[in-house]
Design an enzyme around this catalytic site. Structure first.
Site, short mmCIF file in Angstrom:
data_model
loop_
_atom_site.label_atom_id
_atom_site.label_comp_id
_atom_site.label_asym_id
_atom_site.label_seq_id
_atom_site.Cartn_x
_atom_site.Cartn_y
_atom_site.Cartn_z
N GLU A 191 0.82 -1.22 0.00
CA GLU A 191 0.00 0.00 0.00
C GLU A 191 0.85 1.26 0.00
O GLU A 191 0.53 2.22 -0.70
CB GLU A 191 -0.93 0.04 1.22
CG GLU A 191 -1.72 1.34 1.24
CD GLU A 191 -2.78 1.42 2.33
OE1 GLU A 191 -2.84 0.55 3.20
OE2 GLU A 191 -3.54 2.40 2.27
N ILE A 247 -0.30 -2.09 7.64
CA ILE A 247 -1.25 -1.95 8.75
C ILE A 247 -2.62 -1.73 8.12
O ILE A 247 -2.86 -0.71 7.48
CB ILE A 247 -0.89 -0.78 9.69
CG1 ILE A 247 0.45 -1.10 10.39
CG2 ILE A 247 -2.01 -0.56 10.71
CD1 ILE A 247 0.82 -0.16 11.51
N ASP A 248 -3.47 -2.71 8.25
CA ASP A 248 -4.84 -2.56 7.78
C ASP A 248 -5.68 -2.19 9.00
O ASP A 248 -5.80 -2.99 9.94
CB ASP A 248 -5.37 -3.85 7.14
CG ASP A 248 -6.73 -3.62 6.53
OD1 ASP A 248 -6.90 -2.65 5.78
OD2 ASP A 248 -7.65 -4.40 6.85
N ASP A 297 -6.16 -4.62 0.65
CA ASP A 297 -7.07 -4.72 1.80
C ASP A 297 -7.63 -6.14 1.95
O ASP A 297 -7.90 -6.59 3.06
CB ASP A 297 -8.27 -3.78 1.64
CG ASP A 297 -7.91 -2.31 1.59
OD1 ASP A 297 -7.18 -1.86 2.47
OD2 ASP A 297 -8.36 -1.62 0.65
N THR A 306 -5.43 1.47 10.00
CA THR A 306 -4.53 2.51 10.54
C THR A 306 -5.24 3.37 11.58
O THR A 306 -4.65 3.75 12.59
CB THR A 306 -4.00 3.39 9.39
OG1 THR A 306 -3.21 2.54 8.55
CG2 THR A 306 -3.14 4.53 9.87
N ASP A 341 -0.56 -5.25 2.96
CA ASP A 341 -1.09 -4.08 3.66
C ASP A 341 -0.38 -4.06 5.01
O ASP A 341 -0.67 -4.89 5.88
CB ASP A 341 -2.61 -4.17 3.82
CG ASP A 341 -3.19 -2.82 4.23
OD1 ASP A 341 -2.42 -2.01 4.81
OD2 ASP A 341 -4.38 -2.58 3.99
C1 IPD Z 1 -8.89 0.51 5.56
C2 IPD Z 1 -9.52 -0.51 6.44
C3 IPD Z 1 -10.99 -0.20 6.63
C4 IPD Z 1 -11.71 -0.16 5.33
C5 IPD Z 1 -11.03 0.78 4.36
C6 IPD Z 1 -9.55 0.50 4.23
P1 IPD Z 1 -6.30 1.12 5.93
O1 IPD Z 1 -7.52 0.24 5.33
O2 IPD Z 1 -9.42 -1.80 5.89
O3 IPD Z 1 -11.62 -1.19 7.41
O4 IPD Z 1 -13.02 0.26 5.54
O5 IPD Z 1 -11.63 0.54 3.12
O6 IPD Z 1 -8.97 1.49 3.42
O7 IPD Z 1 -6.37 2.44 5.26
O8 IPD Z 1 -6.49 1.21 7.39
O9 IPD Z 1 -5.13 0.31 5.51
CA CA Z 2 -6.11 -1.35 4.16
CA CA Z 3 -2.96 0.17 5.33
#
Ligand code: IPD
Ligand code: CA
Ligand code: CA
Length: 265
Positions: free
Chosen positions: A71, A88-89, A214, A91, A86
């Site tokens: 990402e 940190i999914d 994601d 964040t 990813d």
């Molecule tokens: C997000 C998370 C969130 C989802 C968003 C993503 P990130 O990723 O997965 O649950 O609703 O679509 O962008 O930005 O924290 O890596």
């Molecule tokens: Ca994500």
């Molecule tokens: Ca992320």
């Protein structure tokens, strides 16, 4: 071409180390560096960047010929073997000191996800899947729920479109779904929501305007746990931008609610 068993052991090692690195940053959340991304509410922390560069270094040393899509740094290299990261999914969950964030990694071979790992460091939960071999939580096999009716189902979703300032938000569909399901959860990590569908804690998850990093790992997790994943029309052509994942038994009922909210493609 690649020894998938060896790669899965390597993946488990590096994802645990990446998670441990994120926990170090989690101790210093008050002073962590936070930067704005392209849109208003989209942020990246130094932990996201450090975890991705750690993973890239490890993968580069072990598999110098492989491609990596992450990402934070985008796509590098070109190979039939591609690691999708990813770092940190979730964040926002991470930055607010919440538990529900993850490191998510998938290994794609010739365009097909073969391996997946999602690690929730603050929970010490490691979800893993290998194509054709099942999905596991900390080594224990996973299976989706046996809920038969959407009215008995707990669903999760996400709202990135609002953060990105898009006109087409998830809110009208969310309102409609709430009239059909038992309850709703929003943890903040798409990868983990999919793992919770795989483990039967949740019966379904939908989200649109999502990126491959994601959900690549989470989709394999659901499928290997006996669930079903499709786009909003029931096919695969709209994946991964729009994702509906369920235990399979309530997939058609869910599509009936979602389909009227599908824009033309
Ligand atoms: C997000 C998370 C969130 C989802 C968003 C993503 P990130 O990723 O997965 O649950 O609703 O679509 O962008 O930005 O924290 O890596
Ligand atoms: Ca994500
Ligand atoms: Ca992320």
């Amino acid at each position: 071409m690649i020894n998938v068993h060896e790669a899965s052991q390597f993946l488990e090692t590096i994802i645990r180390e990446a998670g441990a690195l994120s926990l170090e940053y989690r101790k210093e959340l008050k002073t962590i560096r936070v930067e704005q991304k392209a849109t208003d509410r989209d942020i990246v922390t130094e932990a996201d960047q450090a975890v991705e560069s750690f993973l890239r270094k490890e993968i580069g040393e072990k598999y110098p010929d492989h491609a990596v899509l992450g990402e934070e740094e985008g796509e590098t290299g070109s190979s039939p073997c591609r690691w999708i990261i990813d770092p940190i999914d979730g964040t926002i969950a991470f930055l607010h000191g919440q538990y529900q964030y993850s490191v998510s990694i998938a290994l794609e071979v010739e365009g097909r996800t073969e391996l997946a790992a999602v690690f929730a460091p603050a929970l010490n939960d490691l979800f893993t899947a290998r194509r054709g071999k099942g999905a596991f939580l900390n080594g224990t096999p996973l299976h989706v729920s046996d809920t038969e009716k959407i009215g008995d189902a707990v669903f999760a979703s996400g709202f990135p479109c609002i953060r990105a300032g898009m006109k087409e938000t998830n809110l009208p569909l969310f309102s409609e779904m709430m009239m059909h399901i038992r309850d709703f959860r929003r943890g903040g990590s798409a990868a983990l929501e999919l793992c919770f569908v795989a483990s039967g804690q949740q019966d379904g998850y939908w989200e649109k305007h999502i990126e491959i990093y994601d959900v690549a790992a989470g989709i394999l997790m659901v499928e290997e746990a006996g669930g079903q994943v499709s786009d909003y029309r029931g096919g695969r052509e709209g994946l991964p931008t729009e994702v509906l994942a369920t235990n399979g038994r309530i997939h058609r009922q869910s599509l009936d609610v979602i389909r009227p909210f599908t824009s033309s493609r």
